[in-house]
Design an enzyme around this catalytic site. Structure first.
Site, PDB file in Angstrom:
ATOM      1  N   ALA A  72       0.846  -1.189   0.000  1.00  0.00           N
ATOM      2  CA  ALA A  72       0.000   0.000   0.000  1.00  0.00           C
ATOM      3  C   ALA A  72       0.883   1.241   0.000  1.00  0.00           C
ATOM      4  O   ALA A  72       2.032   1.205   0.450  1.00  0.00           O
ATOM      5  CB  ALA A  72      -0.904  -0.005   1.226  1.00  0.00           C
ATOM      6  N   GLY A 113       0.690  -5.056   1.049  1.00  0.00           N
ATOM      7  CA  GLY A 113      -0.451  -5.030   0.148  1.00  0.00           C
ATOM      8  C   GLY A 113      -0.138  -5.578  -1.226  1.00  0.00           C
ATOM      9  O   GLY A 113      -1.032  -6.066  -1.928  1.00  0.00           O
ATOM     10  N   GLU A 116      -0.571  -9.229  -0.764  1.00  0.00           N
ATOM     11  CA  GLU A 116      -1.998  -9.483  -0.562  1.00  0.00           C
ATOM     12  C   GLU A 116      -2.748  -9.431  -1.891  1.00  0.00           C
ATOM     13  O   GLU A 116      -3.642 -10.233  -2.154  1.00  0.00           O
ATOM     14  CB  GLU A 116      -2.577  -8.464   0.411  1.00  0.00           C
ATOM     15  CG  GLU A 116      -2.097  -8.678   1.847  1.00  0.00           C
ATOM     16  CD  GLU A 116      -2.699  -7.671   2.800  1.00  0.00           C
ATOM     17  OE1 GLU A 116      -3.494  -8.088   3.657  1.00  0.00           O
ATOM     18  OE2 GLU A 116      -2.388  -6.474   2.684  1.00  0.00           O
ATOM     19  N   GLU A 136       3.898  -5.892   7.743  1.00  0.00           N
ATOM     20  CA  GLU A 136       3.112  -4.831   8.380  1.00  0.00           C
ATOM     21  C   GLU A 136       3.382  -4.672   9.867  1.00  0.00           C
ATOM     22  O   GLU A 136       3.277  -3.566  10.412  1.00  0.00           O
ATOM     23  CB  GLU A 136       1.614  -5.078   8.159  1.00  0.00           C
ATOM     24  CG  GLU A 136       1.120  -4.756   6.761  1.00  0.00           C
ATOM     25  CD  GLU A 136       1.275  -5.904   5.792  1.00  0.00           C
ATOM     26  OE1 GLU A 136       0.738  -5.826   4.683  1.00  0.00           O
ATOM     27  OE2 GLU A 136       1.955  -6.901   6.154  1.00  0.00           O
TER      28      GLU A 136
END
Length: 711
Positions: A72, A113, A116, A136
């Site tokens: 992210a 992310g 993911e 994370e």
């Protein structure tokens, strides 16, 4: 089959090209292809386009540049862009419902992310050197895009827990072995991203011949006994990411107990809780501050001086650590001393340090010998003539340093950089002993220099821009985090220690014990209390500084004599088995000493101070606000370029808890207006030591929320 079409932009960070019957979406959001709002929008548009085009049989998603996707875009966390439609979960829902296969082509990294997102694709093709992980927890977060729910379904609960709790990535081949990836594109890392995409297209075409494609979220969690309560109990309460680790364990546990939709909702709720907290905001602040600190705009485009050989003057603890730092980076070092015995001790210490590292499995015997071979011990001062960089690490005395730099000026090559490791002394005065002050700079390493990541790069009034740029780049080459600072007494870190230690001394006189002061601050999160730190560093060093500065100390200001009295007893800390605490021979464990308690009480009585009960909250407030107030002065004077640089100095040099973001960011989380109000209250109670920094007053008057506002 149609030919390759020209790439077209779907958003500022995603492009679309047709390779025959396969659509290739390319992420291009430097530096790590983060999944920001424009990237998510481009992916959704591209996947939708491909699914609606009858000529397209499959989709490949790849990353431009050096990586697939670093996760992210954390720069957008806590902003509207972070929640803008489409979210990653919207894109993955689109993929998981599709009849056409979607293949993630992973090179470089797929982290957070990024992984993911790849987990939501049907297939994953990786290069052998790719790194795949969910880091994370290092930012005091849990994966928020399904990582804790999909990963256990692919690799099993135990392995998923290990990856998520540690944040450690796995390589490409390991990813295939454990079921995280489907194929390795052999040789693609050498041939480049195009070869990886070609291999991924092959996988996609074969997959398109199947009517069904694997969807991670529809798999059952593999059976296996995991004691989640034991996992929770095993998390160290002192770990800076303990809260995130425990939340991650609960999320993985949810994957074993809940349907996928409920598990995803549980995970997202934990993520939202953590991302809104000051702890995660603080770690993200430090993450960016560490990357901002090495930037030196004035040096952009300048030719750097080559650093191929280094000379270190002095083989004490500091010189040894500095020499090891360069040897660890493969740079030959001449270690120069005046006496053979001192040189022998230094080389023995280097070998012992490497052997300790090897005993922990971090070095092989041949690596020890290779690094030792890079260090040349010598009594010949003339060895400096071959060095591109000379680092002086001798006794902290101005006259001694001036004499050495006068010698260096005569002996070193014209292009050499002359650096001093002084922790407090005036670089400009040292540079004045040479005919080339532009070549002189401060390189303040922190002890042990071979371990500590911080390096204060001290620019003198005349230091050349190319010298600064070279040293900032060199610091990163030897795995340090450089922070550029200006010249003043103690620079940034040690200058701020002065009021920090001042308040600790005052609190002792007013009624606190050494162990209470240290205990309050370690519970706050400091790696070490100020008094234990003083004992470790050696109290004689700061005593010498106080005596040097005594003539300039305003007579009207309160002064605690506790530290001086301890030094007058010949107690200099751990090295003399006694300082604020006593120490058993060979031990570093501080033991409370009634003698020091009596000494403190005597000092208070002589100063006319009535002792009282002091709470931990007062200890934390006074020491922290002393740091903050001095830091604000340092910013205003231009000694530090930005508040975040001060935070990097304190997190990496002085054990300030990263999860509080450093002293300046910590003050911002409290509210600058509240910080100023408390400093003014302390001024009314304790006197002129607590004059508020003018910068702080101006910022609060202007309604600013950060120290860098308006700068």
């Amino acid at each position: 089959m149609s030919p390759i079409t020209e790439s077209i932009p779907l958003s500022p960070t995603v492009s679309y090209a047709q390779h025959g019957d396969v659509a290739v979406l390319m992420l291009n959001n430097p530096p790590v292809n983060g999944l920001g709002d424009t990237t998510r929008a481009g992916l959704h548009a591209g996947i939708t386009r491909a699914f609606e085009d009858d000529a397209i049989a499959a989709v490949v998603i790849a990353g431009a540049g050096k990586v697939f996707c670093g996760g992210a875009d954390i720069r957008q966390f806590n902003t509207p862009a972070a929640t803008a439609w489409p979210a990653s979960r919207d894109i993955l829902a689109l993929v998981e419902a599709a009849k056409k296969p979607v293949v993630a082509a992973i090179h470089g990294v797929a982290l957070g992310g990024g992984l993911e997102f790849a987990l939501g694709c049907h297939y994953r093709v990786v290069t052998a050197d790719a790194k795949l992980g969910l880091p994370e927890v290092n930012l005091r977060l849990v994966p928020g895009g399904g990582g804790t729910q999909r990963l256990p379904r692919l690799v099993g609960v135990k392995r998923a827990l290990e990856m998520i709790q540690t944040g450690a990535p796995v390589g490409g081949r390991e990813a295939v072995r454990i079921g995280l990836a489907d194929a390795v594109a052999d040789g693609a890392e050498m041939a480049g991203a195009a070869a990886l995409v070609t291999r991924a297209i092959e996988v996609a075409r074969r997959a398109a011949q199947s009517a069904e494609h694997p969807v991670a979220s529809r798999k059952d969690v593999p059976e296996g006994v995991v004691d989640f309560e034991a996992c929770l109990a095993a998390v160290s309460p002192k770990a800076r990411n303990a809260v995130a680790q425990k939340a991650a364990i609960r999320c993985v546990q949810a994957a074993t107990q809940l349907p996928i939709a409920e598990g995803l909702a549980f995970e997202r709720a934990r993520f939202e809780e953590l991302v809104a907290g000051n702890e995660s905001k603080s770690l993200r602040h430090i993450f960016f501050a560490e990357r901002e600190a090495p930037k030196f705009a004035e040096g952009k485009g300048l030719a750097l001086r080559p650093i191929e050989r280094v000379a270190v003057l002095g083989s004490g603890t500091m010189g040894v650590g500095i020499a090891m730092s360069y040897a660890n980076a493969g740079i030959p070092v001449a270690l120069i001393e005046r006496e053979q015995a001192a040189l022998d001790r230094g080389m023995s210490l280097i070998r012992r340090n490497y052997e300790i590292t090897a005993s922990k499995g971090k070095l092989k015997p041949e690596q020890i010998e290779a690094r030792l071979a890079l260090v040349t011990p010598t009594l010949a001062f003339e060895a400096v003539a071959e060095a591109d960089l000379v680092v002086e690490a001798v006794f902290e005395d101005m006259a001694v340093k001036q004499a050495i730099f006068k010698q260096l000026d005569a002996a070193c090559k014209p292009t050499a950089i002359l650096a001093t490791n002084t922790s407090r002394l005036d670089i400009d005065v040292i540079a004045g002993a040479t005919s080339r002050p532009g070549d002189v700079i401060g390189l303040h390493f922190f002890s042990p220099a071979n371990v500590m990541k911080l390096l204060e790069v001290v620019r003198g009034r005349a230091t050349s821009a190319d010298v600064i740029a070279t040293c900032m780049a060199m610091a990163q080459r030897i795995q340090k985090i450089p922070v550029l600072v200006g010249v003043c007494e103690g620079f940034v870190g040690n200058r701020m220690l002065t009021p920090y230690w001042r308040e600790a001394g005052f609190l002792l006189e007013e009624g606190a014990s050494p162990q209470q002061v240290d205990g309050a601050l370690t519970r706050f999160g400091m790696a070490m209390g100020p008094l234990t730190m003083a004992d470790l560093a050696g109290m004689d060093i700061n005593w010498a500084t106080r005596k040097r500065l005594a003539p300039t100390r305003p007579a009207h200001l309160r002064y605690s004599r506790v530290a001086d009295r301890i030094c007058e007893l010949g107690r200099f800390g751990q090295k003399t088995n006694g300082g604020y605490y006593r120490y058993e021979p060979g031990s570093r464990t501080p033991i409370p000493d009634p003698l020091i308690d009596e000494l403190i009480a005597d000092c208070a009585r002589e100063a006319g101070i009535a002792r009282r009960e002091i709470c931990d909250a007062e200890i934390v407030e006074r020491t922290m606000l002393a740091l903050v107030n001095e830091g604000a002065r340092i910013i205003e004077e231009g000694i530090a370029r930005r508040a975040s640089d001060i935070d990097v100095v304190y997190v990496h040099g002085y054990g300030f808890p990263a999860w509080r973001g450093g002293p300046m960011f910590y003050a911002e989380t409290l509210g600058l207006d509240k910080v100023l109000a408390r400093i003014l209250a302390l001024r009314a109670q304790h006197g002129a030591h607590w004059e508020a920094a003018p910068l702080l007053e101006r910022l609060v008057a202007g309604g600013a929320g950060s120290f860098d506002s308006g700068r």
